[in-house]
Scaffold this active site. Structure first.
Site, PDB file in Angstrom:
ATOM      1  NE  ARG A  30      -3.741  -2.291   2.184  1.00 49.75           N
ATOM      2  CZ  ARG A  30      -4.619  -2.692   1.271  1.00 49.75           C
ATOM      3  NH1 ARG A  30      -4.900  -1.908   0.254  1.00 49.75           N
ATOM      4  NH2 ARG A  30      -5.219  -3.863   1.362  1.00 49.75           N
ATOM      5  CG  ASP A  31       1.492   5.550  -2.312  1.00 54.70           C
ATOM      6  OD1 ASP A  31       1.645   6.434  -1.442  1.00 54.70           O
ATOM      7  OD2 ASP A  31       2.011   5.607  -3.434  1.00 54.70           O
ATOM      8  CB  ILE A  32       3.225   5.701   3.045  1.00 56.61           C
ATOM      9  CG1 ILE A  32       4.183   6.553   2.216  1.00 56.61           C
ATOM     10  CG2 ILE A  32       3.833   4.350   3.382  1.00 56.61           C
ATOM     11  CD1 ILE A  32       5.428   6.974   2.964  1.00 56.61           C
ATOM     12  CG  ASN A  88       3.964   8.247 -12.931  1.00 55.38           C
ATOM     13  OD1 ASN A  88       3.056   8.449 -13.723  1.00 55.38           O
ATOM     14  ND2 ASN A  88       3.778   8.277 -11.623  1.00 55.38           N
ATOM     15  CD  GLU A  96       6.580  11.729  -6.277  1.00 52.92           C
ATOM     16  OE1 GLU A  96       6.700  11.193  -5.155  1.00 52.92           O
ATOM     17  OE2 GLU A  96       5.629  12.466  -6.573  1.00 52.92           O
ATOM     18  CG  HIS A 101       6.750   2.657  -8.763  1.00 51.81           C
ATOM     19  ND1 HIS A 101       7.913   3.335  -9.083  1.00 51.81           N
ATOM     20  CD2 HIS A 101       5.834   3.609  -8.477  1.00 51.81           C
ATOM     21  CE1 HIS A 101       7.706   4.641  -8.985  1.00 51.81           C
ATOM     22  NE2 HIS A 101       6.442   4.841  -8.616  1.00 51.81           N
ATOM     23  CG  HIS A 103       1.220   4.643  -8.951  1.00 50.24           C
ATOM     24  ND1 HIS A 103       1.372   5.222  -7.706  1.00 50.24           N
ATOM     25  CD2 HIS A 103       2.320   4.981  -9.667  1.00 50.24           C
ATOM     26  CE1 HIS A 103       2.522   5.883  -7.680  1.00 50.24           C
ATOM     27  NE2 HIS A 103       3.108   5.755  -8.857  1.00 50.24           N
TER      28      HIS A 103
END
Length: 116
Positions: A30-32, A88, A96, A101, A103
């Site tokens: 999970r993205d923080i 991305n 970033e 990765h 999403h």
């Protein structure tokens, strides 16, 4: 050898994360800073800096990333209404962290990909 990244440290258990899936090719967590109710990142366990760095030898891991994203969308209950899978690439693409990765975003309408 590629440099360690925040994501490789998560893959190796050096940094805690809410792991959703892990196998020998990929890890999902999970993205923080979630942008949607479901926001999961799927990363290759081996550092590939960007999508532009993918080689023919990486095809299996990219296919696995997409399959895992679809499975997680089902598990999270967002598959029926729909979700977005996004990668991305480099600065202009909004990357970033230089560890490839994807999403997985869902749980609400996400709108247009690029504001008009």
């Amino acid at each position: 050898m590629a440099q360690d990244t925040l994501f490789s440290k998560i893959v190796h258990g050096e940094i805690p994360a809410d792991i959703v899936f892990r196998d020998d090719l990929v890890t999902a967590f999970r993205d923080i800073r979630p942008l949607t109710p479901t926001h999961v990142l799927v990363v290759p366990n081996r550092v590939i800096p960007t999508l532009a760095d993918v080689t023919a030898e990486d095809e299996a891991v990219l296919g696995r990333m997409l399959r895992v994203a679809a499975d997680i969308a089902e598990q999270e209950g967002v598959a029926e209404d729909g979700y977005r899978v996004m990668i991305n690439c480099r600065d202009h693409g909004g990357q970033e962290i230089y560890h490839l990765h994807l999403h997985l975003l869902g749980g609400r309408p996400v709108g247009p990909m690029v504001p008009r």
